[in-house]
Design a protein around this motif. Sequence first.
Motif, PDB file in Angstrom:
ATOM      1  N   GLY A  98     -15.629  -2.597  13.365  1.00 44.36           N
ATOM      2  CA  GLY A  98     -15.295  -3.987  13.518  1.00 44.36           C
ATOM      3  C   GLY A  98     -14.446  -4.371  12.056  1.00 44.36           C
ATOM      4  N   ALA A  99     -14.263  -3.388  11.091  1.00 36.30           N
ATOM      5  CA  ALA A  99     -13.593  -3.926  10.205  1.00 36.30           C
ATOM      6  C   ALA A  99     -12.071  -3.882  10.220  1.00 36.30           C
ATOM      7  CB  ALA A  99     -13.744  -2.602   9.249  1.00 36.30           C
ATOM      8  N   SER A 100     -11.586  -4.728   9.466  1.00 33.46           N
ATOM      9  CA  SER A 100     -10.081  -5.001   9.382  1.00 33.46           C
ATOM     10  C   SER A 100      -9.326  -3.839   8.714  1.00 33.46           C
ATOM     11  CB  SER A 100      -9.894  -6.451   8.808  1.00 33.46           C
ATOM     12  OG  SER A 100      -9.840  -6.569   7.423  1.00 33.46           O
ATOM     13  N   TYR A 101      -8.078  -4.038   8.746  1.00 35.51           N
ATOM     14  CA  TYR A 101      -7.184  -2.885   8.153  1.00 35.51           C
ATOM     15  C   TYR A 101      -7.098  -3.137   6.670  1.00 35.51           C
ATOM     16  CZ  TYR A 101      -3.175  -0.807   6.127  1.00 35.51           C
ATOM     17  OH  TYR A 101      -2.310  -0.128   5.299  1.00 35.51           O
ATOM     18  N   ARG A 102      -7.313  -4.451   6.222  1.00 40.10           N
ATOM     19  CA  ARG A 102      -7.234  -4.919   5.048  1.00 40.10           C
ATOM     20  C   ARG A 102      -8.567  -4.309   4.329  1.00 40.10           C
ATOM     21  NH1 ARG A 102      -4.327  -9.500   2.082  1.00 40.10           N
ATOM     22  NH2 ARG A 102      -3.250  -9.064   3.628  1.00 40.10           N
ATOM     23  N   GLU A 103      -9.623  -4.293   4.916  1.00 37.75           N
ATOM     24  CA  GLU A 103     -11.138  -3.936   4.524  1.00 37.75           C
ATOM     25  C   GLU A 103     -11.011  -2.286   4.348  1.00 37.75           C
ATOM     26  OE1 GLU A 103     -13.879  -7.163   6.113  1.00 37.75           O
ATOM     27  OE2 GLU A 103     -13.474  -5.419   7.479  1.00 37.75           O
ATOM     28  N   VAL A 104     -10.199  -1.645   5.189  1.00 41.83           N
ATOM     29  CA  VAL A 104     -10.455  -0.166   5.230  1.00 41.83           C
ATOM     30  C   VAL A 104      -9.145   0.219   4.041  1.00 41.83           C
ATOM     31  CG1 VAL A 104      -9.439   1.751   6.456  1.00 41.83           C
ATOM     32  CG2 VAL A 104     -10.797  -0.303   7.810  1.00 41.83           C
ATOM     33  N   GLU A 105      -8.175  -0.558   4.015  1.00 38.82           N
ATOM     34  CA  GLU A 105      -7.415  -0.068   2.858  1.00 38.82           C
ATOM     35  C   GLU A 105      -7.849  -0.117   1.590  1.00 38.82           C
ATOM     36  OE1 GLU A 105      -2.320  -0.405   2.218  1.00 38.82           O
ATOM     37  OE2 GLU A 105      -3.586  -2.216   2.361  1.00 38.82           O
ATOM     38  N   GLU A 106      -8.266  -1.298   1.479  1.00 40.18           N
ATOM     39  CA  GLU A 106      -9.179  -1.753   0.165  1.00 40.18           C
ATOM     40  C   GLU A 106     -10.216  -0.653  -0.290  1.00 40.18           C
ATOM     41  OE1 GLU A 106     -10.744  -5.630   0.296  1.00 40.18           O
ATOM     42  OE2 GLU A 106      -8.774  -6.628   0.114  1.00 40.18           O
ATOM     43  N   ASP A 107     -11.016  -0.221   0.718  1.00 38.02           N
ATOM     44  CA  ASP A 107     -11.781   0.827   0.412  1.00 38.02           C
ATOM     45  C   ASP A 107     -11.057   1.937   0.008  1.00 38.02           C
ATOM     46  OD1 ASP A 107     -14.737   1.574   0.212  1.00 38.02           O
ATOM     47  OD2 ASP A 107     -14.496   2.148   2.394  1.00 38.02           O
ATOM     48  N   PHE A 108     -10.339   2.508   0.819  1.00 38.81           N
ATOM     49  CA  PHE A 108      -9.528   3.516   0.553  1.00 38.81           C
ATOM     50  C   PHE A 108      -9.119   3.594  -0.883  1.00 38.81           C
ATOM     51  CE2 PHE A 108      -5.421   6.020   0.407  1.00 38.81           C
ATOM     52  CZ  PHE A 108      -5.787   7.311   0.328  1.00 38.81           C
ATOM     53  N   LEU A 109      -8.402   2.696  -1.343  1.00 38.71           N
ATOM     54  CA  LEU A 109      -7.760   2.652  -2.556  1.00 38.71           C
ATOM     55  C   LEU A 109      -8.795   2.705  -3.630  1.00 38.71           C
ATOM     56  CD1 LEU A 109      -4.618   0.032  -2.024  1.00 38.71           C
ATOM     57  CD2 LEU A 109      -4.547   2.521  -2.328  1.00 38.71           C
ATOM     58  N   LYS A 110      -9.960   1.995  -3.439  1.00 35.92           N
ATOM     59  CA  LYS A 110     -11.012   2.097  -4.492  1.00 35.92           C
ATOM     60  C   LYS A 110     -11.468   3.641  -4.702  1.00 35.92           C
ATOM     61  CE  LYS A 110     -14.388  -0.097  -3.197  1.00 35.92           C
ATOM     62  NZ  LYS A 110     -15.603  -1.195  -2.937  1.00 35.92           N
ATOM     63  N   LEU A 111     -11.673   4.055  -3.406  1.00 37.16           N
ATOM     64  CA  LEU A 111     -12.144   5.857  -3.456  1.00 37.16           C
ATOM     65  C   LEU A 111     -10.867   6.562  -4.106  1.00 37.16           C
ATOM     66  CD1 LEU A 111     -13.753   5.915  -0.160  1.00 37.16           C
ATOM     67  CD2 LEU A 111     -15.055   5.629  -2.175  1.00 37.16           C
ATOM     68  N   ALA A 112      -9.829   6.276  -3.589  1.00 31.89           N
ATOM     69  CA  ALA A 112      -8.696   7.271  -4.263  1.00 31.89           C
ATOM     70  C   ALA A 112      -8.734   6.793  -5.746  1.00 31.89           C
ATOM     71  CB  ALA A 112      -7.399   6.797  -3.611  1.00 31.89           C
ATOM     72  N   SER A 113      -8.752   5.814  -6.277  1.00 29.84           N
ATOM     73  CA  SER A 113      -8.673   5.669  -7.642  1.00 29.84           C
ATOM     74  C   SER A 113      -9.701   6.143  -8.601  1.00 29.84           C
ATOM     75  CB  SER A 113      -8.785   4.129  -8.036  1.00 29.84           C
ATOM     76  OG  SER A 113      -8.610   3.728  -9.462  1.00 29.84           O
ATOM     77  N   LYS A 114     -11.107   6.034  -7.775  1.00 26.82           N
ATOM     78  CA  LYS A 114     -12.135   6.645  -8.439  1.00 26.82           C
ATOM     79  C   LYS A 114     -12.039   8.145  -8.332  1.00 26.82           C
ATOM     80  CE  LYS A 114     -16.441   4.952  -7.502  1.00 26.82           C
ATOM     81  NZ  LYS A 114     -17.707   4.680  -6.679  1.00 26.82           N
ATOM     82  N   ALA A 115     -11.486   8.853  -7.387  1.00 31.04           N
ATOM     83  CA  ALA A 115     -11.285  10.245  -7.398  1.00 31.04           C
ATOM     84  C   ALA A 115     -10.243  10.660  -8.071  1.00 31.04           C
ATOM     85  CB  ALA A 115     -11.014  10.767  -5.928  1.00 31.04           C
ATOM     86  N   GLY A 116      -9.392   9.865  -8.616  1.00 31.83           N
ATOM     87  CA  GLY A 116      -8.122  10.265  -9.557  1.00 31.83           C
ATOM     88  C   GLY A 116      -7.032  10.955  -8.793  1.00 31.83           C
ATOM     89  N   ILE A 117      -6.959  10.488  -7.623  1.00 27.15           N
ATOM     90  CA  ILE A 117      -5.803  11.017  -6.759  1.00 27.15           C
ATOM     91  C   ILE A 117      -4.552  10.066  -6.706  1.00 27.15           C
ATOM     92  CG2 ILE A 117      -7.039  12.932  -5.673  1.00 27.15           C
ATOM     93  CD1 ILE A 117      -7.352  11.002  -3.105  1.00 27.15           C
ATOM     94  N   LEU A 118      -4.695   9.041  -7.304  1.00 25.04           N
ATOM     95  CA  LEU A 118      -3.688   7.835  -7.037  1.00 25.04           C
ATOM     96  C   LEU A 118      -2.655   8.274  -8.429  1.00 25.04           C
ATOM     97  CD1 LEU A 118      -5.062   4.539  -6.348  1.00 25.04           C
ATOM     98  CD2 LEU A 118      -3.517   5.894  -4.839  1.00 25.04           C
ATOM     99  N   LYS A 119      -1.367   8.150  -8.010  1.00 22.00           N
ATOM    100  CA  LYS A 119      -0.436   8.448  -9.010  1.00 22.00           C
ATOM    101  C   LYS A 119      -0.466   7.054 -10.056  1.00 22.00           C
ATOM    102  CE  LYS A 119       3.069  10.685  -6.520  1.00 22.00           C
ATOM    103  NZ  LYS A 119       4.464  10.700  -5.842  1.00 22.00           N
ATOM    104  N   ASP A 120      -0.083   7.107 -11.374  1.00 24.23           N
ATOM    105  CA  ASP A 120      -0.066   5.892 -12.250  1.00 24.23           C
ATOM    106  C   ASP A 120       0.912   4.997 -12.075  1.00 24.23           C
ATOM    107  OD1 ASP A 120      -2.396   7.003 -13.668  1.00 24.23           O
ATOM    108  OD2 ASP A 120      -1.103   8.140 -15.038  1.00 24.23           O
TER     109      ASP A 120
END
Length: 120
Positions: A98-120
Amino acid sequence: MEKKITFTFSSEERIRKSRDFKYVFESGKSLGGSTMALYFILKESGKPRAGFIASKRFSKRAVDRNRAKRLMREVFRLNKHRLLPCDIVFIAKKGMNGASYREVEEDFLKLASKAGILKD
């Protein structure tokens, strides 16, 4: 010369073999959010690759599992240019139902940032 960003999702960017999933689960690290869990392992070079799991534990209905995988695929496809070379396994959690695309994307970006796999 600028590098052109493509928003395709080719077969080289998918994790399909069970031994690749097993390698990420055993050798990688994991993080959990409200809609998904991520298992990831950084690579020396190459493109980011992703695999997606939505089990019957997530939902008994195939339509819900397929929607969850579609959402996770779309989040990866539109954000892969922001990722370092790594293998990622997305696992749908009950919060995605039942989650929207935006909620899923925000969750992914938060996790990816915490994991250190996002480029600066």
